[in-house]
Design a protein around this motif. Structure first.
Motif, mmCIF file in Angstrom:
data_model
loop_
_atom_site.group_PDB
_atom_site.id
_atom_site.type_symbol
_atom_site.label_atom_id
_atom_site.label_comp_id
_atom_site.label_asym_id
_atom_site.label_seq_id
_atom_site.Cartn_x
_atom_site.Cartn_y
_atom_site.Cartn_z
ATOM 1 N N GLU A 192 0.842 -1.198 0.000
ATOM 2 C CA GLU A 192 0.000 0.000 0.000
ATOM 3 C C GLU A 192 0.884 1.258 0.000
ATOM 4 O OE1 GLU A 192 -3.182 -0.180 2.917
ATOM 5 O OE2 GLU A 192 -3.446 2.003 2.744
ATOM 6 N N ASN A 193 1.957 1.236 0.804
ATOM 7 C CA ASN A 193 2.858 2.396 0.835
ATOM 8 C C ASN A 193 3.534 2.607 -0.523
ATOM 9 O OD1 ASN A 193 2.537 3.484 3.436
ATOM 10 N ND2 ASN A 193 3.768 1.847 4.332
ATOM 11 N N ALA A 194 3.945 1.507 -1.161
ATOM 12 C CA ALA A 194 4.611 1.624 -2.464
ATOM 13 C C ALA A 194 3.644 2.265 -3.466
ATOM 14 C CB ALA A 194 5.059 0.254 -2.956
ATOM 15 N N HIS A 195 2.387 1.843 -3.400
ATOM 16 C CA HIS A 195 1.384 2.372 -4.318
ATOM 17 C C HIS A 195 1.150 3.869 -4.058
ATOM 18 C CE1 HIS A 195 -2.095 2.355 -6.919
ATOM 19 N NE2 HIS A 195 -2.761 2.988 -5.970
ATOM 20 N N THR A 196 0.932 4.204 -2.774
ATOM 21 C CA THR A 196 0.655 5.608 -2.423
ATOM 22 C C THR A 196 1.827 6.510 -2.796
ATOM 23 O OG1 THR A 196 -0.467 4.726 -0.491
ATOM 24 C CG2 THR A 196 -0.144 7.084 -0.532
ATOM 25 N N LEU A 197 3.046 6.010 -2.583
ATOM 26 C CA LEU A 197 4.216 6.859 -2.811
ATOM 27 C C LEU A 197 4.740 6.741 -4.242
ATOM 28 C CD1 LEU A 197 5.939 6.177 0.632
ATOM 29 C CD2 LEU A 197 5.023 8.369 -0.136
ATOM 30 N N GLY A 198 4.109 5.907 -5.042
ATOM 31 C CA GLY A 198 4.484 5.814 -6.452
ATOM 32 C C GLY A 198 5.829 5.133 -6.691
ATOM 33 N N ALA A 199 6.131 4.097 -5.880
ATOM 34 C CA ALA A 199 7.398 3.367 -6.078
ATOM 35 C C ALA A 199 7.094 2.018 -6.715
ATOM 36 C CB ALA A 199 8.092 3.161 -4.738
ATOM 37 N N ASN A 200 7.715 1.773 -7.846
ATOM 38 C CA ASN A 200 7.451 0.534 -8.549
ATOM 39 C C ASN A 200 8.461 -0.527 -8.100
ATOM 40 O OD1 ASN A 200 6.730 -1.397 -10.345
ATOM 41 N ND2 ASN A 200 7.585 -0.357 -12.154
ATOM 42 N N ILE A 201 8.032 -1.354 -7.136
ATOM 43 C CA ILE A 201 8.951 -2.382 -6.662
ATOM 44 C C ILE A 201 8.250 -3.736 -6.603
ATOM 45 C CG2 ILE A 201 10.359 -0.768 -5.329
ATOM 46 C CD1 ILE A 201 9.123 -1.385 -2.914
ATOM 47 N N HIS A 202 9.058 -4.797 -6.495
ATOM 48 C CA HIS A 202 8.511 -6.155 -6.455
ATOM 49 C C HIS A 202 8.470 -6.642 -5.020
ATOM 50 C CE1 HIS A 202 9.269 -6.129 -10.754
ATOM 51 N NE2 HIS A 202 10.468 -5.653 -10.463
ATOM 52 N N PHE A 203 7.510 -7.515 -4.740
ATOM 53 C CA PHE A 203 7.376 -8.048 -3.381
ATOM 54 C C PHE A 203 7.379 -9.569 -3.411
ATOM 55 C CE2 PHE A 203 5.514 -3.846 -3.214
ATOM 56 C CZ PHE A 203 6.051 -3.349 -2.039
ATOM 57 N N ARG A 204 7.983 -10.134 -2.387
ATOM 58 C CA ARG A 204 7.976 -11.591 -2.290
ATOM 59 C C ARG A 204 7.879 -11.968 -0.821
ATOM 60 N NH1 ARG A 204 11.774 -13.818 -5.868
ATOM 61 N NH2 ARG A 204 11.179 -12.276 -7.392
ATOM 62 N N GLN A 205 6.986 -12.919 -0.501
ATOM 63 C CA GLN A 205 6.862 -13.367 0.883
ATOM 64 C C GLN A 205 7.784 -14.567 1.103
ATOM 65 O OE1 GLN A 205 4.550 -16.205 2.119
ATOM 66 N NE2 GLN A 205 5.145 -15.746 4.224
ATOM 67 N N GLY A 206 8.460 -14.623 2.262
ATOM 68 C CA GLY A 206 9.280 -15.797 2.534
ATOM 69 C C GLY A 206 10.262 -15.561 3.655
ATOM 70 N N ASP A 207 10.946 -16.656 4.030
ATOM 71 C CA ASP A 207 11.863 -16.660 5.154
ATOM 72 C C ASP A 207 13.240 -16.157 4.706
ATOM 73 O OD1 ASP A 207 13.129 -17.163 7.520
ATOM 74 O OD2 ASP A 207 13.031 -19.347 7.368
ATOM 75 N N LEU A 208 13.635 -15.056 5.218
ATOM 76 C CA LEU A 208 14.944 -14.430 4.957
ATOM 77 C C LEU A 208 15.357 -14.507 3.482
ATOM 78 C CD1 LEU A 208 16.075 -12.942 7.335
ATOM 79 C CD2 LEU A 208 17.952 -14.566 7.404
ATOM 80 N N LEU A 209 16.461 -15.201 3.150
ATOM 81 C CA LEU A 209 16.923 -15.182 1.755
ATOM 82 C C LEU A 209 16.300 -16.297 0.905
ATOM 83 C CD1 LEU A 209 20.657 -14.251 2.445
ATOM 84 C CD2 LEU A 209 18.883 -12.782 1.478
ATOM 85 N N GLU A 210 15.453 -17.135 1.533
ATOM 86 C CA GLU A 210 14.836 -18.261 0.818
ATOM 87 C C GLU A 210 14.207 -17.872 -0.524
ATOM 88 O OE1 GLU A 210 14.932 -21.633 0.726
ATOM 89 O OE2 GLU A 210 16.247 -21.186 2.419
ATOM 90 N N PRO A 211 13.381 -16.810 -0.544
ATOM 91 C CA PRO A 211 12.727 -16.473 -1.822
ATOM 92 C C PRO A 211 13.741 -16.186 -2.937
ATOM 93 C CG PRO A 211 11.826 -15.138 -0.041
ATOM 94 C CD PRO A 211 12.962 -15.905 0.544
ATOM 95 N N LEU A 212 14.885 -15.600 -2.587
ATOM 96 C CA LEU A 212 15.893 -15.286 -3.613
ATOM 97 C C LEU A 212 16.629 -16.552 -4.034
ATOM 98 C CD1 LEU A 212 17.587 -12.064 -2.175
ATOM 99 C CD2 LEU A 212 15.389 -12.327 -3.262
#
Ligand code: SAM
Ligand code: GLN
Length: 286
Positions: free
Chosen positions: A159-179
């Motif tokens: 929601e903050n990224a949207h309101t502030l106009g920042a185009n970023i990616h999100f991923r849910q997960g444990d520490l570096l696992e998602p990467l």
């Protein structure tokens, strides 16, 4: 009902807050917010009468804070690096010390990388999104990924990224696992992980209202840095900039952990104006 003037309302607030061992300035911040004025305007209008509505709202919110509710939860936001971030009970309220992490990284990026366009940055444990969103807005050429183990936190960050106009990616997960799972390598890894030893006793306003998941990290507060030390080599390649916020007194241990995996990197500890170690930065060269 008798109307109150600004100075009377502030006087009442400061004695109520004092009685409850809270910061007496909270009254000024709440009244600025209710009247939608800055501090100098508030101080210039000491004799202005409040409307009944304004007084009731002020009385109610000062009482809520006196009983322990963080001001930022009452107002619904905190300012970070000059921008307003929505916060609620699912995220850490962004702190001024984290602004220093941003400042330190911004200073080093352009020296370390001749061109920031298309560099990949990951913010691990993004909470409200404060670090990831600020970095994207300050360096629009970056490709930014924000992760958190908490989906509730990620919803706030989105929601903050949207309101502030920042185009970023999100991923849910444990520490570096998602990467690791995505097999993605990063050029810059930033994190303000939980770092408080589990048995530490915190200020009641923090302890009762901010998520334990955002704060505590094992017996000595170093659990997350140990896990980073194990997995960081899997998510970077060659040249990389890694920066952590740390708890005061943890610098030596975190530097030792980083030197154990990146022996040839330039590893620095940065101290704040009060002489406390608060940031560790690692510059890895291929
Ligand atoms: N980056 C934000 C900031 O600086 O204001 C929040 C930092 S807060 C100290 C730590 C964040 O890490 C929380 O949002 C928490 O949900 C998240 N977190 C805790 N354990 C995690 C884990 N195992 N993997 C990923 N994120 C985690
Ligand atoms: N700076 C926060 C506090 O002292 C802790 C944040 C963290 O654990 N990363 O309340």
């Amino acid at each position: 009902m008798e109307t109150k003037k600004v100075f009377e309302a502030l006087k009442w607030a400061s004695s109520c807050l004092k009685k409850h061992n809270r910061d007496e300035n909270a009254g000024e911040w709440l009244l600025q917010w209710i009247l939608n004025v800055d501090r100098s305007k508030l101080l210039a209008e000491q004799r202005m009468p409040l409307t009944e509505d304004q007084w009731l709202r002020f009385e109610q919110t000062v009482t809520q804070h006196a009983l322990g509710k963080p001001i930022q939860h009452i107002m619904g936001y905190e300012e970070f690096y000059g921008r307003k971030f929505k916060v609620n009970k699912h995220v850490l309220i962004p702190r001024p010390e984290t602004e220093e992490l941003i400042e330190a990284v911004l200073h080093r990026i352009s020296n370390f990388f001749p061109e920031t366009r298309d560099l990949r940055l990951a913010d691990i444990g993004t909470g409200s999104g404060a670090i990831a969103i600020t970095m994207k807005l300050e360096c629009p050429g970056l490709e930014v990924l924000a992760t958190d183990i908490s989906q509730d936190a990620l919803n706030v960050a989105k929601e903050n990224a949207h309101t502030l106009g920042a185009n970023i990616h999100f991923r849910q997960g444990d520490l570096l696992e998602p990467l690791i799972q995505a097999g993605e390598k990063q050029d810059i890894i930033l994190s303000n992980p939980p770092y408080i030893p589990v048995h530490d006793v915190l200020d009641e306003v923090v302890q009762e209202h901010e998520p334990a998941l955002a704060l505590f990290a094992g017996e000595d507060g170093l659990d997350f840095y140990r896990r980073f030390a194990l997995d960081l080599p899997k998510v970077i390649q060659g040249k990389a900039l890694i920066a952590f916020e740390i708890g005061a007194g943890q610098g030596e241990a975190v530097v030792a952990l980083m030197k154990s995996i990146f022996p040839t990197a330039l590893t620095e500890t940065l101290w704040d104006i009060n002489g406390k170690d608060r940031i560790v930065i690692v510059q890895c060269k291929p």
